[in-house]
Design a protein around this motif. Structure first.
Motif, PDB file in Angstrom:
ATOM      1  N   GLN A   1       0.552  -1.361   0.255  1.00 49.43           N
ATOM      2  CA  GLN A   1       0.308   0.092   0.289  1.00 49.43           C
ATOM      3  C   GLN A   1       0.820   0.820  -0.137  1.00 49.43           C
ATOM      4  O   GLN A   1       2.146   1.327   0.765  1.00 49.43           O
ATOM      5  CB  GLN A   1      -1.148  -0.322   1.456  1.00 49.43           C
ATOM      6  CG  GLN A   1      -2.052  -1.210   1.471  1.00 49.43           C
ATOM      7  CD  GLN A   1      -2.569  -1.105   2.498  1.00 49.43           C
ATOM      8  OE1 GLN A   1      -2.548   0.282   2.971  1.00 49.43           O
ATOM      9  NE2 GLN A   1      -3.433  -2.341   2.908  1.00 49.43           N
ATOM     10  N   THR A   2       0.671   2.447  -0.843  1.00 48.54           N
ATOM     11  CA  THR A   2       1.366   3.211  -1.486  1.00 48.54           C
ATOM     12  C   THR A   2       1.346   4.242  -0.296  1.00 48.54           C
ATOM     13  O   THR A   2       2.564   4.784   0.484  1.00 48.54           O
ATOM     14  CB  THR A   2       1.288   3.350  -2.742  1.00 48.54           C
ATOM     15  OG1 THR A   2       1.183   3.535  -3.842  1.00 48.54           O
ATOM     16  CG2 THR A   2       2.325   5.203  -2.465  1.00 48.54           C
ATOM     17  N   LEU A   3       0.347   4.263   0.455  1.00 48.22           N
ATOM     18  CA  LEU A   3      -0.014   5.678   1.601  1.00 48.22           C
ATOM     19  C   LEU A   3       0.807   4.438   2.918  1.00 48.22           C
ATOM     20  O   LEU A   3       1.237   5.461   3.932  1.00 48.22           O
ATOM     21  CB  LEU A   3      -1.527   6.339   1.837  1.00 48.22           C
ATOM     22  CG  LEU A   3      -1.810   6.712   0.813  1.00 48.22           C
ATOM     23  CD1 LEU A   3      -2.827   6.443   0.936  1.00 48.22           C
ATOM     24  CD2 LEU A   3      -1.097   7.533   0.776  1.00 48.22           C
ATOM     25  N   GLU A   4       1.219   4.101   2.853  1.00 50.83           N
ATOM     26  CA  GLU A   4       1.570   3.493   4.099  1.00 50.83           C
ATOM     27  C   GLU A   4       3.239   2.567   3.943  1.00 50.83           C
ATOM     28  O   GLU A   4       3.623   2.651   5.660  1.00 50.83           O
ATOM     29  CB  GLU A   4       0.711   1.796   4.867  1.00 50.83           C
ATOM     30  CG  GLU A   4      -0.474   1.643   4.731  1.00 50.83           C
ATOM     31  CD  GLU A   4      -0.400   2.517   6.521  1.00 50.83           C
ATOM     32  OE1 GLU A   4       0.348   2.224   7.660  1.00 50.83           O
ATOM     33  OE2 GLU A   4      -1.557   2.854   6.128  1.00 50.83           O
ATOM     34  N   ARG A   5       3.594   2.463   2.509  1.00 50.44           N
ATOM     35  CA  ARG A   5       4.975   2.331   2.115  1.00 50.44           C
ATOM     36  C   ARG A   5       6.158   3.284   3.198  1.00 50.44           C
ATOM     37  O   ARG A   5       6.764   2.224   4.008  1.00 50.44           O
ATOM     38  CB  ARG A   5       5.604   2.337   1.047  1.00 50.44           C
ATOM     39  CG  ARG A   5       6.536   1.570   0.433  1.00 50.44           C
ATOM     40  CD  ARG A   5       6.296   1.654  -0.781  1.00 50.44           C
ATOM     41  NE  ARG A   5       4.610   0.378  -1.224  1.00 50.44           N
ATOM     42  CZ  ARG A   5       4.580   1.086  -2.836  1.00 50.44           C
ATOM     43  NH1 ARG A   5       5.139   1.620  -3.136  1.00 50.44           N
ATOM     44  NH2 ARG A   5       3.857   0.121  -2.691  1.00 50.44           N
ATOM     45  N   ASN A   6       5.642   4.075   3.764  1.00 50.00           N
ATOM     46  CA  ASN A   6       6.994   4.536   3.955  1.00 50.00           C
ATOM     47  C   ASN A   6       7.067   4.658   5.313  1.00 50.00           C
ATOM     48  O   ASN A   6       8.008   4.675   6.530  1.00 50.00           O
ATOM     49  CB  ASN A   6       6.879   6.368   3.956  1.00 50.00           C
ATOM     50  CG  ASN A   6       7.498   7.113   2.583  1.00 50.00           C
ATOM     51  OD1 ASN A   6       8.152   6.013   1.351  1.00 50.00           O
ATOM     52  ND2 ASN A   6       6.520   7.722   1.896  1.00 50.00           N
TER      53      ASN A   6
END
Length: 379
Positions: A136-141
């Motif tokens: 998930q892009t929003l959770e990746r960082n």
């Protein structure tokens, strides 16, 4: 008389409706059961009729340039010197996901504790966790920052920049084979395991030491699936289309939950993977394809549980290798399974007889349970 007749007819109608409902449920269930049963019987029979599955290898062989796209991923976290020790008995790769921090912690403090293994068992085992990036892009960082902090503390994560999803499990297998080839080829054995697997490391170490003494080659051990058919139901997690895999059966393979291979097998599997189409996302099946290409066959070990969870009992612990499906009970199971008193339970003639009877009761059941087979009771 009329009232009684009406009651009888009403009761008969209710019974008829219940019978029809029960039959419809049985028919729906049997249709699924019958399909699976017949698929397995057909593929298993075909497996014994065919002397070779080389046609599968021939059809999945591609150029190295084409194959490279499946493994051409950058390392985000790496430890090239993890295997700097010369004499490494086992490299243990645990397949994990970025969010499964608690599982990794449980493993580090139980069966994956390298210090405990060296101090207690007198051998060197290296444990690393194989990871991709959070899908998930929003959770990746956020998860990546946590992973960097975790690795700074424990120095045991190996991560590449592919999405960590079920459909990329074969990519994760390629990462394990590639990393082993590049940085830990001298380890005598490689084990791949899921992060919900319990490994009875003392039993496993003793077994591998015996394998070395007997000089076994082409060593690949686990629970073996022979002549398994591809699952064609689209609602299944393991669905494989005919376009992806048009044949009626898979080569023999061990479930990816937990298996062990020798260093020579690891090297040959890596070489095979350099020329095979890795779009088949069932990683353990793809490993079977690689092994088939190199003429390597898996060996059955009755105390590798594959997908199943082993029964809890000292008579089981004494021979247990792996058990699948553990998340919350790592510490409790580790404490009980490695208790010194376990060995005394099955010692002597009466102890062996007692444990045989216990294992028969636990393993030899009329209904199918996906754990150790009944014959394990007599080992």
């Amino acid at each position: 008389m009329m009232v009684n007749l009406r009651r009888i007819r009403k009761r008969q109608l209710q019974q008829l409706m219940m019978t029809c409902f029960a039959l419809s449920v049985v028919m729906v269930y049997w249709e699924s059961l019958d399909y699976n049963l017949m698929s397995h019987i057909k593929s298993y029979s075909l497996r014994h009729l065919l002397p070779s599955l080389d046609y599968i290898t021939a059809n999945l062989t591609i150029s190295r340039e084409e194959a490279r796209k499946f493994s051409n991923h950058q390392y985000l976290i790496n430890h090239k010197w993890k295997c700097a020790d010369r004499d490494i008995l086992l490299l243990l790769f645990v397949k994990s996901s970025p969010e499964n921090f608690e599982r990794r912690q449980a493993i580090r403090s139980t069966w994956g504790d390298e210090t405990y293994i060296e101090r207690t068992l007198g051998v060197t085992v290296k444990v690393v966790f194989a990871l991709g990036v959070h899908p998930q892009t929003l959770e990746r960082n956020r998860f990546q920052r946590k992973l960097l902090w975790e690795d700074e503390r424990y120095q045991d994560l190996i991560q590449q920049d592919f999405l960590d999803t079920f459909h990329n499990l074969t990519v994760k297998l390629l990462m394990q084979l590639g990393w082993t080839h590049a940085f830990c080829a001298h380890a005598r054995f490689l084990m791949s395991a899921d992060d919900d697997i319990f490994v009875h490391v003392p039993n496993l170490i003793r077994y591998l030491q015996e394998v070395i003494r007997t000089g076994v080659k082409d060593f690949w051990v686990g629970k073996v699936h022979r002549g398994s058919p591809p699952i064609r139901r689209k609602d299944s997690k393991y669905y494989v289309s005919e376009e992806m895999y048009p044949w009626l059966l898979y080569p023999d393979y061990t479930p990816g939950a937990g298996y062990v291979i020798s260093s020579d097998v690891a090297s040959r599997l890596y070489q095979a993977s350099l020329n095979l189409n890795a779009s088949l996302y069932i990683d353990d099946v793809f490993m079977g394809v690689c092994a088939n290409a190199m003429g390597i066959s898996p060996q059955e070990h009755v105390f590798f549980s594959g997908e199943g969870k082993a029964p809890y009992h000292p008579c089981i612990y004494n021979q247990m290798m792996t058990s699948h499906g553990h998340v919350k009970d790592f510490h409790e199971l580790w404490r009980h399974a490695t208790d010194p008193s376990v060995e005394s339970v099955s010692s002597g003639l009466f102890g062996k007889l007692y444990c045989t009877l216990i294992k028969v009761r636990l393993l030899c059941k009329p209904i199918f349970i996906n754990t150790y087979p009944c014959k394990a009771a007599f080992f």
